[in-house]
Scaffold this motif. Structure first.
Motif, PDB file in Angstrom:
ATOM      1  N   GLY A   1      33.270  43.744  40.403  1.00 23.85           N
ATOM      2  CA  GLY A   1      32.322  43.257  39.179  1.00 23.85           C
ATOM      3  C   GLY A   1      31.120  43.910  38.838  1.00 23.85           C
ATOM      4  O   GLY A   1      30.116  43.352  38.443  1.00 23.85           O
ATOM      5  N   ASP A   2      31.126  45.342  39.104  1.00 22.66           N
ATOM      6  CA  ASP A   2      29.974  46.250  38.564  1.00 22.66           C
ATOM      7  C   ASP A   2      30.231  46.660  37.390  1.00 22.66           C
ATOM      8  O   ASP A   2      31.188  46.285  36.596  1.00 22.66           O
ATOM      9  N   ALA A   3      29.208  47.319  36.855  1.00 23.43           N
ATOM     10  CA  ALA A   3      29.167  47.587  35.322  1.00 23.43           C
ATOM     11  C   ALA A   3      30.320  48.575  35.145  1.00 23.43           C
ATOM     12  O   ALA A   3      30.898  48.775  33.976  1.00 23.43           O
ATOM     13  N   ASP A   4      30.717  49.495  36.000  1.00 31.79           N
ATOM     14  CA  ASP A   4      31.888  50.366  35.937  1.00 31.79           C
ATOM     15  C   ASP A   4      33.294  49.667  35.979  1.00 31.79           C
ATOM     16  O   ASP A   4      34.123  50.355  35.768  1.00 31.79           O
ATOM     17  N   GLU A   5      33.213  48.457  36.311  1.00 34.08           N
ATOM     18  CA  GLU A   5      34.393  47.834  36.469  1.00 34.08           C
ATOM     19  C   GLU A   5      35.545  48.549  37.443  1.00 34.08           C
ATOM     20  O   GLU A   5      36.775  48.696  37.230  1.00 34.08           O
ATOM     21  N   THR A   6      34.929  48.704  38.409  1.00 35.07           N
ATOM     22  CA  THR A   6      35.574  49.336  39.770  1.00 35.07           C
ATOM     23  C   THR A   6      36.556  48.358  40.320  1.00 35.07           C
ATOM     24  O   THR A   6      36.280  47.323  40.580  1.00 35.07           O
ATOM     25  N   VAL A   7      37.742  48.725  40.617  1.00 40.73           N
ATOM     26  CA  VAL A   7      38.557  47.978  41.295  1.00 40.73           C
ATOM     27  C   VAL A   7      39.069  48.922  42.479  1.00 40.73           C
ATOM     28  O   VAL A   7      39.454  50.049  42.485  1.00 40.73           O
ATOM     29  N   LEU A   8      39.110  48.382  43.646  1.00 38.30           N
ATOM     30  CA  LEU A   8      39.229  48.941  44.979  1.00 38.30           C
ATOM     31  C   LEU A   8      41.053  48.364  45.301  1.00 38.30           C
ATOM     32  O   LEU A   8      41.433  47.188  45.160  1.00 38.30           O
TER      33      LEU A   8
ATOM     34  N   THR B   1      37.933  53.232  38.096  1.00 41.49           N
ATOM     35  CA  THR B   1      36.932  52.691  37.180  1.00 41.49           C
ATOM     36  C   THR B   1      37.681  52.347  35.735  1.00 41.49           C
ATOM     37  O   THR B   1      38.578  52.960  35.364  1.00 41.49           O
ATOM     38  N   ALA B   2      37.000  51.517  34.984  1.00 38.79           N
ATOM     39  CA  ALA B   2      37.610  51.343  33.534  1.00 38.79           C
ATOM     40  C   ALA B   2      37.422  52.966  32.836  1.00 38.79           C
ATOM     41  O   ALA B   2      38.486  53.166  32.100  1.00 38.79           O
ATOM     42  N   ARG B   3      36.406  53.578  33.000  1.00 36.55           N
ATOM     43  CA  ARG B   3      36.358  54.857  32.175  1.00 36.55           C
ATOM     44  C   ARG B   3      37.800  55.846  32.788  1.00 36.55           C
ATOM     45  O   ARG B   3      38.231  56.313  31.843  1.00 36.55           O
ATOM     46  N   GLU B   4      37.980  55.554  33.881  1.00 36.19           N
ATOM     47  CA  GLU B   4      39.020  56.640  34.471  1.00 36.19           C
ATOM     48  C   GLU B   4      40.462  55.883  33.879  1.00 36.19           C
ATOM     49  O   GLU B   4      41.386  56.769  33.313  1.00 36.19           O
ATOM     50  N   ARG B   5      40.580  54.496  34.121  1.00 38.80           N
ATOM     51  CA  ARG B   5      41.715  54.074  33.768  1.00 38.80           C
ATOM     52  C   ARG B   5      42.218  54.156  31.985  1.00 38.80           C
ATOM     53  O   ARG B   5      43.228  54.394  31.595  1.00 38.80           O
TER      54      ARG B   5
ATOM     55  N   PRO C   1      32.679  40.534  44.171  1.00 35.12           N
ATOM     56  CA  PRO C   1      34.025  40.886  44.246  1.00 35.12           C
ATOM     57  C   PRO C   1      34.985  39.695  44.209  1.00 35.12           C
ATOM     58  O   PRO C   1      34.545  38.552  44.592  1.00 35.12           O
ATOM     59  N   ARG C   2      36.155  39.921  43.433  1.00 28.25           N
ATOM     60  CA  ARG C   2      36.915  39.052  43.014  1.00 28.25           C
ATOM     61  C   ARG C   2      38.488  39.602  43.282  1.00 28.25           C
ATOM     62  O   ARG C   2      38.817  40.779  42.739  1.00 28.25           O
ATOM     63  N   PRO C   3      39.450  38.919  43.737  1.00 25.16           N
ATOM     64  CA  PRO C   3      40.902  39.447  43.868  1.00 25.16           C
ATOM     65  C   PRO C   3      41.655  39.433  42.507  1.00 25.16           C
ATOM     66  O   PRO C   3      41.176  38.574  41.607  1.00 25.16           O
ATOM     67  N   LEU C   4      42.325  40.434  42.229  1.00 21.49           N
ATOM     68  CA  LEU C   4      43.456  40.637  40.932  1.00 21.49           C
ATOM     69  C   LEU C   4      44.714  40.622  41.769  1.00 21.49           C
ATOM     70  O   LEU C   4      44.939  40.406  42.930  1.00 21.49           O
ATOM     71  N   ALA C   5      45.689  40.790  40.720  1.00 20.23           N
ATOM     72  CA  ALA C   5      47.232  40.422  41.090  1.00 20.23           C
ATOM     73  C   ALA C   5      47.391  41.454  42.134  1.00 20.23           C
ATOM     74  O   ALA C   5      47.102  42.766  41.964  1.00 20.23           O
ATOM     75  N   PRO C   6      48.063  41.511  43.145  1.00 16.27           N
ATOM     76  CA  PRO C   6      48.287  42.568  44.178  1.00 16.27           C
ATOM     77  C   PRO C   6      49.610  43.348  43.530  1.00 16.27           C
ATOM     78  O   PRO C   6      50.349  42.877  42.651  1.00 16.27           O
ATOM     79  N   VAL C   7      49.598  44.564  44.018  1.00 12.21           N
ATOM     80  CA  VAL C   7      50.828  45.577  43.496  1.00 12.21           C
ATOM     81  C   VAL C   7      51.173  46.184  44.676  1.00 12.21           C
ATOM     82  O   VAL C   7      50.832  46.473  45.760  1.00 12.21           O
ATOM     83  N   ASP C   8      52.473  46.351  44.380  1.00 18.69           N
ATOM     84  CA  ASP C   8      53.237  47.558  45.347  1.00 18.69           C
ATOM     85  C   ASP C   8      52.657  48.908  45.004  1.00 18.69           C
ATOM     86  O   ASP C   8      52.822  49.818  45.607  1.00 18.69           O
ATOM     87  N   ARG C   9      53.286  49.230  43.600  1.00 16.93           N
ATOM     88  CA  ARG C   9      52.917  50.618  43.099  1.00 16.93           C
ATOM     89  C   ARG C   9      52.669  50.447  41.534  1.00 16.93           C
ATOM     90  O   ARG C   9      53.191  49.464  40.956  1.00 16.93           O
ATOM     91  N   ASP C  10      51.793  51.035  41.178  1.00 15.66           N
ATOM     92  CA  ASP C  10      51.379  51.075  39.581  1.00 15.66           C
ATOM     93  C   ASP C  10      50.847  52.499  39.192  1.00 15.66           C
ATOM     94  O   ASP C  10      51.177  53.382  40.227  1.00 15.66           O
ATOM     95  N   GLN C  11      50.403  52.528  38.083  1.00 21.18           N
ATOM     96  CA  GLN C  11      50.041  53.894  37.497  1.00 21.18           C
ATOM     97  C   GLN C  11      49.134  54.630  38.261  1.00 21.18           C
ATOM     98  O   GLN C  11      49.440  56.024  38.353  1.00 21.18           O
TER      99      GLN C  11
END
Length: 479
Positions: free
Chosen positions: A162-169, A183-187, A133-143
């Motif tokens: 950091g998994d194979a599906d590139e999941t972001v929580l 996931t990357a596929r969904e995005r 797990p690693r942090p990404l830029a915070p967001v208020d509202r995104d797509q």
């Protein structure tokens, strides 16, 4: 005859210019609808949310539910009250009737402050998919978090697992709860699926009323183009020399004949899509009102089942406790890792269902119960599209003017939905013609896929040929 010719001329002109405007939209809608058959819009399911919760340390809980509600400023029992872990600390999560969220420490009883980035990463690390797990830029509202349902939880820390599906929580910076995963596929595929299909552009969708008006107008104009095309196609259909049925050739012939085959599909999809945003509020809400739920609970006092009763009924690995009230009785629903739900206090077999059925009469106290049915198999109004439905379910039908039904879980007492006469009409006016969730198609995925591919293919013939014909006419007019 003169009036008929004038009407026909206006029909042809109207369809010609409406078609130029809308055929490209139809291409986008059919193509994106095909993608949506296989990739849905990102959402965190209850199973995913609970899988990411640590085992609840009930022995560390020192604060009663009533004290937690007082710390959260709740004078009455709220919409929802849960007890779960936030990383290493047990917390109460309170959802007020106005939608606001509160988090209260179950150890100290203090309201919890804003969640820092490091804590969000620690929360995300408990997800079974987490690798690094690693942090990404915070967001208020995104797509992906654009809708109003996420407003009480904004802003969000984003954590890549950091998994194979590139999941972001998406972890709420207000309460520390996980609200969404992508996931990357969904995005990737949603840019070709739900986003163009629903016109889900972030600046527009963030303004719910404006977005709804845009969808109504765009789909309404598109429906007009489809209907006029079907009428014009039928008017121009007549046998000619050589057995030809159309006066057109090339792309125009494809558009005419394809429209006769796929025109009904086009009208059906677009008209039902127009109904999906509930024009003029023709269809009633699916969620029970606050008054209904408080009446069903049997009171508004901020009281809940005691912690001793919860500890006695708890399973080996509890991950969440939901406190509810049914017919004046306090209960706790304990989610157990890999073992379903435990109910506290435990009751004799059948006693819980009988109590829930009696309490259900309070949902509409001014109406009588017309029928009570225990569903053990899905039917036309209670089903999960190509997924196992939640069963058994108790259906309670009332004799009120709206002929309202409620579906309840006979084990837990949860009110799952509200369905009045207009809601049942919506099922046949939108879901049936738009998603084809009827009969054998609801239960057998290959049959559903084959039908939808055929209908979308017919619609694409009409739309692509209409786009080519319209583009050529515009080029001629410019020349």
């Amino acid at each position: 005859m003169r009036a008929a010719k004038r009407i026909k001329r206006w029909l042809i002109l109207g369809h010609r210019w409406l078609g130029i405007v809308t055929c490209l939209l139809f291409v986008v809608w059919f193509g994106s609808g095909l993608v949506m058959m296989y990739v849905g819009f990102p959402a965190l399911t209850e199973e995913e949310r609970r899988a990411g919760l640590p085992v609840l340390a009930l022995d560390r809980v020192a604060v009663t539910p009533e004290a937690a509600l007082a710390a959260a400023g709740q004078a009455s029992f709220p919409r929802a009250l849960r007890l779960e872990m936030r990383d290493r600390e047990p917390v109460y999560r309170v959802t007020a009737w106005d939608g606001t969220r509160h988090a209260v420490s179950a150890v100290t009883g203090s309201p919890l402050a804003a969640v820092p980035e490091a804590s969000a990463v620690a929360v995300a690390a408990h997800d079974p998919r987490a690798v690094r797990p690693r942090p990404l830029a915070p967001v208020d509202r995104d797509q992906w978090s654009v809708t109003a349902r996420y407003d009480p939880l904004r802003p969000f820390h984003r954590v890549a697992l950091g998994d194979a599906d590139e999941t972001v929580l998406y972890v709420s910076a207000r309460t520390g709860e996980v609200a969404l995963d992508t996931t990357a596929r969904e995005r990737l595929w949603n840019w070709f699926g739900a986003i163009p299909h629903w016109i889900y552009l972030t600046p527009l969708r963030a303004q719910a009323a404006l977005w709804r008006d845009v969808v109504l107008w765009v789909s309404g104009i598109a429906a007009g183009g489809a209907v006029t095309g079907l009428v014009v196609g039928l008017l121009r259909l007549r046998p000619r020399r050589g057995g030809r049925l159309t006066p057109h050739r090339g792309w125009a012939a494809w558009h005419h004949l394809g429209g006769l085959v796929g025109g009904v599909t086009l009208v059906t999809f677009v008209a039902s899509g127009w109904l999906s945003v509930n024009p003029n509020q023709w269809f009633g809400p699916r969620a029970p009102s606050r008054a209904m739920l408080e009446s069903y609970a049997g009171g508004t006092a901020p009281t809940a089942l005691g912690l001793d009763a919860v500890r006695q009924a708890a399973c080996r690995e509890p991950v969440e406790v939901r406190f509810v009230r049914v017919g004046g009785a306090a209960r706790a629903l304990i989610a157990c890792r890999g073992a379903g739900l435990a109910v506290a206090p435990p009751e004799l077999p059948g006693a819980s269902a009988a109590h829930i059925a009696g309490a259900a009469r309070r949902l509409l106290p001014d109406a009588a119960v017309a029928a009570t049915t225990l569903l053990t198999a899905e039917d036309a109004y209670w089903y999960a599209h190509h997924r196992p439905p939640r069963l058994p379910v108790l259906r309670v039908a009332f004799d009120d003017p709206a002929a309202t039904w409620f579906h309840l879980d006979p084990a837990t007492g949860e009110v799952l939905d509200r369905l009045d006469r207009s809601g049942r009409a919506y099922r046949w006016l939108f879901h049936a013609p738009h998603s084809f969730d009827v009969g054998i198609l609801l239960r057998h995925r290959p049959a559903w896929d084959l039908l939808l591919w055929g209908l979308i293919g017919a619609g694409m013939v009409v739309s692509v040929s209409g786009t080519v014909v319209g583009w050529r006419r515009l080029r001629r007019n410019r020349a």
